[in-house]
Write a protein that holds these residues in place. Structure first.
Motif, short mmCIF file in Angstrom:
data_model
loop_
_atom_site.label_atom_id
_atom_site.label_comp_id
_atom_site.label_asym_id
_atom_site.label_seq_id
_atom_site.Cartn_x
_atom_site.Cartn_y
_atom_site.Cartn_z
N UNK A 164 -40.23 -5.01 -8.42
CA UNK A 164 -41.05 -4.78 -8.76
C UNK A 164 -41.77 -6.22 -8.59
N UNK A 165 -42.96 -6.44 -8.17
CA UNK A 165 -44.23 -7.21 -7.90
C UNK A 165 -45.41 -7.70 -8.30
N UNK A 166 -45.62 -8.58 -9.24
CA UNK A 166 -46.95 -7.78 -9.54
C UNK A 166 -47.94 -9.20 -9.37
N UNK A 167 -49.42 -8.77 -8.95
CA UNK A 167 -50.15 -9.65 -8.60
C UNK A 167 -51.51 -10.25 -9.50
N UNK A 168 -52.18 -11.04 -9.41
CA UNK A 168 -52.98 -11.21 -10.14
C UNK A 168 -54.14 -11.52 -9.37
N UNK A 169 -55.48 -11.13 -9.52
CA UNK A 169 -56.51 -10.99 -8.66
C UNK A 169 -57.21 -12.39 -9.54
N UNK A 170 -57.65 -13.37 -9.07
CA UNK A 170 -59.03 -13.85 -9.32
C UNK A 170 -59.91 -14.13 -8.79
N UNK A 171 -61.06 -14.89 -9.00
CA UNK A 171 -62.34 -15.41 -8.76
C UNK A 171 -63.22 -16.00 -9.57
N UNK A 172 -62.81 -17.06 -8.75
CA UNK A 172 -64.16 -18.13 -9.27
C UNK A 172 -65.37 -18.70 -7.79
N UNK A 173 -66.46 -18.42 -7.95
CA UNK A 173 -67.73 -18.32 -7.59
C UNK A 173 -67.11 -17.40 -6.02
N UNK A 174 -67.37 -18.43 -5.33
CA UNK A 174 -67.31 -18.26 -3.82
C UNK A 174 -65.44 -18.01 -3.21
N UNK A 175 -64.53 -18.04 -4.34
CA UNK A 175 -63.80 -18.31 -4.40
C UNK A 175 -62.52 -17.67 -4.72
N UNK A 176 -61.66 -16.95 -3.47
CA UNK A 176 -60.56 -15.78 -4.97
C UNK A 176 -59.15 -16.37 -4.36
N UNK A 177 -58.58 -16.31 -5.19
CA UNK A 177 -57.23 -15.90 -5.18
C UNK A 177 -56.59 -15.15 -6.12
N UNK A 178 -54.77 -14.73 -5.56
CA UNK A 178 -54.33 -14.14 -5.92
C UNK A 178 -52.85 -15.04 -6.21
N UNK A 179 -52.22 -14.19 -7.48
CA UNK A 179 -50.98 -15.17 -7.47
C UNK A 179 -49.75 -13.73 -7.98
N UNK A 180 -48.84 -14.47 -7.35
CA UNK A 180 -47.42 -13.16 -6.70
C UNK A 180 -46.43 -13.38 -8.14
N UNK A 181 -45.88 -12.27 -8.43
CA UNK A 181 -44.87 -12.67 -9.40
C UNK A 181 -43.77 -11.62 -9.63
N UNK A 182 -42.50 -12.14 -9.73
CA UNK A 182 -41.85 -11.30 -9.49
C UNK A 182 -40.60 -10.62 -10.70
N UNK A 183 -40.15 -8.72 -11.39
CA UNK A 183 -39.98 -8.84 -12.37
C UNK A 183 -37.98 -9.37 -12.37
N UNK A 184 -38.05 -8.68 -11.25
CA UNK A 184 -36.46 -9.20 -10.70
C UNK A 184 -35.59 -10.83 -9.85
N UNK A 185 -35.23 -11.44 -9.74
CA UNK A 185 -34.84 -12.25 -9.06
C UNK A 185 -34.59 -11.70 -7.91
N UNK A 186 -35.50 -11.57 -6.00
CA UNK A 186 -35.34 -11.05 -5.37
C UNK A 186 -34.20 -10.84 -4.30
N UNK A 187 -32.63 -12.43 -4.64
CA UNK A 187 -31.43 -12.22 -4.21
C UNK A 187 -30.64 -11.01 -4.68
N UNK A 188 -30.79 -10.60 -6.30
CA UNK A 188 -30.21 -9.44 -6.44
C UNK A 188 -30.68 -8.58 -6.05
N UNK A 189 -31.60 -7.79 -5.63
CA UNK A 189 -31.70 -6.94 -5.33
C UNK A 189 -31.08 -6.46 -4.11
N UNK A 190 -31.52 -8.24 -3.44
CA UNK A 190 -30.74 -7.68 -1.82
C UNK A 190 -29.33 -7.35 -1.88
N UNK A 191 -28.84 -7.70 -2.82
CA UNK A 191 -27.32 -7.84 -2.88
C UNK A 191 -27.00 -6.49 -3.19
N UNK A 192 -27.51 -5.45 -4.02
CA UNK A 192 -27.81 -4.69 -4.83
C UNK A 192 -28.07 -3.82 -3.68
#
Length: 366
Positions: A164-192
């Motif tokens: 799972x990868x989840x993003x947060x969407x933030x807004x401050x005035x005219x500026x927009x941001x997103x952040x990203x986080x993984x539930x499981x280390x992607x390297x572990x999933x790639x191995x699986x």
């Protein structure tokens, strides 16, 4: 457990930037389609809303540099069980996609060949094997406990390559941001994901075409090869043994490494040590020692069958000088002296360059 991500603006005062899950869900897919590198810089987007044979649509399908696929499914407003079950159903369909099916999907979605897009993205030719393995990504604006439990259960207990990868969407005035986080280390999933391997999906070979790398140096010269009709390799068994694949009647696409494709020809005599090769010159049989060669050291290690030059005689159909060699991104390249040319994209492009008509009725038995 889900990770809480926050952003604070720190100028004259410290102020937390507000998070909007509703606006995030509306914009997230468009953002990811515009730039898939937000999930991973190692992905090429094949397309969005890919229709399966069951009438359902995969939100996004992507490919990595090794030709393996990623099913990217947005949670949107679906329940955790629905989105996970749907993603697993899509994976059962994706794992059976053939090489040609993947090429077709990409071209239908993007109106350009996958070979060209892959080369532009990864600076490398499309692999001969595609879809050797796959993984699943559930994308959401926030990760709930039930989705987390389901994904961890499948990953930990059954080695399902799901994350799972989840993003947060933030807004401050005219500026927009997103952040990203993984539930499981992607390297572990790639191995699986290696556990999902099924029968390899190679582009099929037409039982006719090979590439031969003609490495110019003191031991061989392209001008000699043009004049007398041959390709060769030597200085060790590793270099010369692949020439043994070339049978009489096989077609060779000759390439000078770091320059490009310089000829297309037909094999008229199989590989032999150089001392056993004879050429007919004005009706007279001559060995290479009797010819005027540009290469000063082609007769190196003459009595050493491991190191000596091995020669395949070829009748050239079309050729150009080294200075006019043809190359563009996406064409097939490989370090072996000779190898089967499975890339129809390369066959078509090089044949067009040399003005050779192509028979599209390919023998795909191998």
């Amino acid at each position: 457990m889900p990770i809480e991500v926050g952003i604070w603006k720190v100028n004259d005062e410290i102020k937390k930037v507000s998070f909007s899950s509703i606006e995030s869900e509306k914009k997230l897919e468009d953002i990811l389609v515009k730039d898939i590198s937000i999930i991973s810089e190692d992905l090429l987007l094949i397309g969005r809303q890919i229709q399966t044979d069951y009438g359902k649509y995969i939100d996004m399908l992507a490919m990595d540099e090794d030709g393996n696929l990623s099913i990217i499914e947005l949670k949107k407003n679906r329940t955790p069980r629905d989105v996970v079950a749907q993603a697993l159903d899509y994976a059962s369909w994706v794992q059976n996609l053939s090489y040609d099916q993947i090429l077709k999907i990409y071209e239908e979605k993007n109106n350009v060949p996958l070979e060209k897009a892959f080369a532009d993205k990864f600076e490398n030719a499309l692999p001969e094997k595609l879809n050797d393995s796959h993984q699943i990504m559930i994308v959401s604006s926030q990760l709930d406990g039930e989705t987390e439990r389901l994904i961890n259960y499948l990953s930990i207990n059954f080695d399902v390559p799901i994350n799972a990868v989840f993003f947060r969407y933030f807004k401050e005035g005219d500026h927009q941001f997103i952040t990203r986080s993984w539930l499981i280390d992607p390297n572990i999933v790639e191995e699986k994901s290696s556990n999902t391997k099924v029968v390899s999906k190679k582009e099929k070979w037409n039982n006719q075409d090979f590439v031969v790398n003609f490495e110019e140096n003191q031991n061989r010269n392209w001008q000699d090869a043009i004049e007398y009709g041959f390709v060769s390799a030597g200085n060790g068994r590793w270099y010369s043994k692949t020439l043994e694949q070339l049978f009489v009647g096989a077609r060779v696409f000759c390439m000078i490494p770091k320059s490009g494709y310089v000829a297309i020809g037909t094999v008229v005599e199989t590989a032999k040590p150089i001392k056993d090769v004879m050429f007919t010159i004005e009706g007279e049989e001559k060995n290479i020692a009797e010819l005027q060669m540009v290469a000063p050291n082609m007769l190196h290690d003459l009595d050493d069958l491991e190191k000596c030059e091995h020669v395949v005689k070829v009748e050239w159909i079309k050729y150009v000088p080294k200075e006019q060699a043809y190359w563009e991104k996406g064409l097939k390249a490989n370090q072996n002296s000779a190898y089967k040319l499975r890339s129809q994209y390369t066959i078509d492009k090089v044949s067009k360059f040399f003005g050779i008509e192509q028979d599209n009725n390919r023998d795909n038995s191998k």
